[in-house]
Structure formats: C-alpha cells, structure tokens
Design a protein around this motif. Structure first.
Motif, PDB file in Angstrom:
ATOM      1  N   MET A   1       0.832  -1.198   0.000  1.00  0.00           N
ATOM      2  CA  MET A   1       0.000   0.000   0.000  1.00  0.00           C
ATOM      3  C   MET A   1       0.875   1.260   0.000  1.00  0.00           C
ATOM      4  O   MET A   1       0.641   2.191  -0.780  1.00  0.00           O
ATOM      5  N   ASN A   2       1.892   1.266   0.848  1.00  0.00           N
ATOM      6  CA  ASN A   2       2.783   2.429   0.905  1.00  0.00           C
ATOM      7  C   ASN A   2       3.575   2.595  -0.383  1.00  0.00           C
ATOM      8  O   ASN A   2       3.825   3.718  -0.824  1.00  0.00           O
ATOM      9  N   GLY A   3       3.951   1.476  -1.004  1.00  0.00           N
ATOM     10  CA  GLY A   3       4.645   1.545  -2.286  1.00  0.00           C
ATOM     11  C   GLY A   3       3.762   2.155  -3.363  1.00  0.00           C
ATOM     12  O   GLY A   3       4.215   2.978  -4.164  1.00  0.00           O
ATOM     13  N   LEU A   4       2.496   1.753  -3.382  1.00  0.00           N
ATOM     14  CA  LEU A   4       1.543   2.306  -4.348  1.00  0.00           C
ATOM     15  C   LEU A   4       1.362   3.799  -4.109  1.00  0.00           C
ATOM     16  O   LEU A   4       1.418   4.601  -5.045  1.00  0.00           O
ATOM     17  N   MET A   5       1.147   4.177  -2.866  1.00  0.00           N
ATOM     18  CA  MET A   5       0.957   5.595  -2.547  1.00  0.00           C
ATOM     19  C   MET A   5       2.215   6.398  -2.875  1.00  0.00           C
ATOM     20  O   MET A   5       2.131   7.504  -3.399  1.00  0.00           O
ATOM     21  N   GLY A   6       3.372   5.837  -2.579  1.00  0.00           N
ATOM     22  CA  GLY A   6       4.627   6.514  -2.897  1.00  0.00           C
ATOM     23  C   GLY A   6       4.803   6.720  -4.389  1.00  0.00           C
ATOM     24  O   GLY A   6       5.239   7.780  -4.841  1.00  0.00           O
ATOM     25  N   TYR A   7       4.456   5.702  -5.168  1.00  0.00           N
ATOM     26  CA  TYR A   7       4.552   5.814  -6.621  1.00  0.00           C
ATOM     27  C   TYR A   7       3.644   6.921  -7.138  1.00  0.00           C
ATOM     28  O   TYR A   7       4.029   7.709  -8.003  1.00  0.00           O
ATOM     29  N   LEU A   8       2.420   6.976  -6.603  1.00  0.00           N
ATOM     30  CA  LEU A   8       1.454   7.970  -7.068  1.00  0.00           C
ATOM     31  C   LEU A   8       1.820   9.386  -6.667  1.00  0.00           C
ATOM     32  O   LEU A   8       1.422  10.342  -7.327  1.00  0.00           O
ATOM     33  N   THR A   9       2.572   9.536  -5.602  1.00  0.00           N
ATOM     34  CA  THR A   9       2.859  10.884  -5.088  1.00  0.00           C
ATOM     35  C   THR A   9       4.333  11.277  -5.169  1.00  0.00           C
ATOM     36  O   THR A   9       4.687  12.366  -4.721  1.00  0.00           O
ATOM     37  N   GLU A  10       5.182  10.452  -5.767  1.00  0.00           N
ATOM     38  CA  GLU A  10       6.614  10.734  -5.724  1.00  0.00           C
ATOM     39  C   GLU A  10       7.007  12.046  -6.404  1.00  0.00           C
ATOM     40  O   GLU A  10       8.005  12.641  -6.050  1.00  0.00           O
ATOM     41  N   ASN A  11       6.253  12.502  -7.359  1.00  0.00           N
ATOM     42  CA  ASN A  11       6.579  13.764  -8.022  1.00  0.00           C
ATOM     43  C   ASN A  11       5.586  14.861  -7.670  1.00  0.00           C
ATOM     44  O   ASN A  11       5.446  15.847  -8.394  1.00  0.00           O
ATOM     45  N   CYS A  12       4.913  14.676  -6.557  1.00  0.00           N
ATOM     46  CA  CYS A  12       3.923  15.641  -6.085  1.00  0.00           C
ATOM     47  C   CYS A  12       4.600  16.998  -5.855  1.00  0.00           C
ATOM     48  O   CYS A  12       5.766  17.066  -5.476  1.00  0.00           O
ATOM     49  N   CYS A  13       3.863  18.033  -6.074  1.00  0.00           N
ATOM     50  CA  CYS A  13       4.323  19.398  -5.791  1.00  0.00           C
ATOM     51  C   CYS A  13       5.600  19.759  -6.549  1.00  0.00           C
ATOM     52  O   CYS A  13       6.485  20.444  -6.028  1.00  0.00           O
ATOM     53  N   GLY A  14       5.715  19.281  -7.758  1.00  0.00           N
ATOM     54  CA  GLY A  14       6.870  19.617  -8.580  1.00  0.00           C
ATOM     55  C   GLY A  14       8.176  19.065  -8.055  1.00  0.00           C
ATOM     56  O   GLY A  14       9.236  19.594  -8.333  1.00  0.00           O
ATOM     57  N   GLY A  15       8.111  17.989  -7.259  1.00  0.00           N
ATOM     58  CA  GLY A  15       9.313  17.380  -6.710  1.00  0.00           C
ATOM     59  C   GLY A  15       9.808  18.044  -5.448  1.00  0.00           C
ATOM     60  O   GLY A  15      10.805  17.628  -4.873  1.00  0.00           O
ATOM     61  N   VAL A  16       9.120  19.075  -5.002  1.00  0.00           N
ATOM     62  CA  VAL A  16       9.493  19.782  -3.774  1.00  0.00           C
ATOM     63  C   VAL A  16       8.702  19.171  -2.621  1.00  0.00           C
ATOM     64  O   VAL A  16       7.502  18.918  -2.760  1.00  0.00           O
ATOM     65  N   PRO A  17       9.340  18.921  -1.470  1.00  0.00           N
ATOM     66  CA  PRO A  17       8.583  18.369  -0.348  1.00  0.00           C
ATOM     67  C   PRO A  17       7.380  19.247  -0.010  1.00  0.00           C
ATOM     68  O   PRO A  17       7.462  20.479  -0.026  1.00  0.00           O
ATOM     69  N   CYS A  18       6.271  18.613   0.268  1.00  0.00           N
ATOM     70  CA  CYS A  18       5.034  19.335   0.581  1.00  0.00           C
ATOM     71  C   CYS A  18       5.089  19.905   1.990  1.00  0.00           C
ATOM     72  O   CYS A  18       5.630  19.277   2.897  1.00  0.00           O
ATOM     73  N   ASP A  19       4.486  21.073   2.164  1.00  0.00           N
ATOM     74  CA  ASP A  19       4.393  21.665   3.496  1.00  0.00           C
ATOM     75  C   ASP A  19       3.447  20.854   4.360  1.00  0.00           C
ATOM     76  O   ASP A  19       3.650  20.686   5.544  1.00  0.00           O
ATOM     77  N   ASN A  20       2.374  20.375   3.764  1.00  0.00           N
ATOM     78  CA  ASN A  20       1.362  19.624   4.487  1.00  0.00           C
ATOM     79  C   ASN A  20       0.965  18.441   3.621  1.00  0.00           C
ATOM     80  O   ASN A  20       0.164  18.590   2.716  1.00  0.00           O
TER      81      ASN A  20
END
Length: 112
Positions: free
Chosen positions: A80-99
């Motif tokens: 489950m975490n691998g799937l979520m990580g794959y879906l969100t790995e490039n979230c926010c333009g590759g910059v860590p999200c504030d929240n």
C-alpha cells in the motif's frame, strides 16, 4: 514498484467491493479479518468475497493466513505504501510538501 505491479494494484482496487474490503483490512491492522466476516460486513456472498480477495491477493495488496478453519486476510502495508509513494513521488513539482495531507502543486497553492 514497477509499473506493471502498479497497474495490477489499481485494477484490483477499481471495483466497489474490493475497495471496501481493502479499506476494512487497512483499518483492521495486522490482526486482519476472516474472509467470512468481511463478506458479512460488506453484504457480499462468501463465494463472491473469495473472488474479490483473490484479486487483491494477486495484486499483492493483501496477505492471507490460515487459523483453524478460517482464512484471515490482512492488508499488505508495504505494498500500500509503495503504491501511494509511486502515485505521489513527483507531487508538488518534486518539492517536499508543506502539508502532506493536502498536497497540491505550488502554482495552485493559495497565498497565506
């Protein structure tokens, strides 16, 4: 995770009863839930529940173990975490999200 595994996971979750079963298993934790109890909670015939659980197991999203006459299913949290990580790995333009609970690209974020 490899793209073919991601596709299998998403396909397995793209069905109402399987998605509901997986969510119940995630909530249940490592103890899991017997297949018959899952079927009762979801109002699904046991034979149909077995089919749905087999699809989730084939995708690698759940594990099963036998206890006496029952088969206990549990969510595979690493998958489950691998799937979520794959879906969100490039979230926010590759910059860590504030929240992480409300990720959105920086170009669409509202100014505070």
């Amino acid at each position: 995770m490899q793209p073919d595994r991601i596709i299998r996971c998403l396909a397995a979750l793209a069905q109402e009863h399987r998605l509901a079963a997986f969510r119940l298993l995630v909530q249940a934790g490592a103890d899991g839930i017997p297949a018959g109890v899952l079927a009762d909670r979801l109002g699904v015939p046991p034979s149909s529940m077995s089919f749905h659980l087999a699809q989730l197991a084939n995708a690698g999203l759940v594990t099963q173990r036998r206890e006496s006459r029952s088969i206990i299913y549990s969510a595979d949290y690493a998958a489950m975490n691998g799937l979520m990580g794959y879906l969100t790995e490039n979230c926010c333009g590759g910059v860590p999200c504030d929240n992480a609970a409300s990720c959105e690209p920086a170009t669409t974020r509202k100014s505070a």
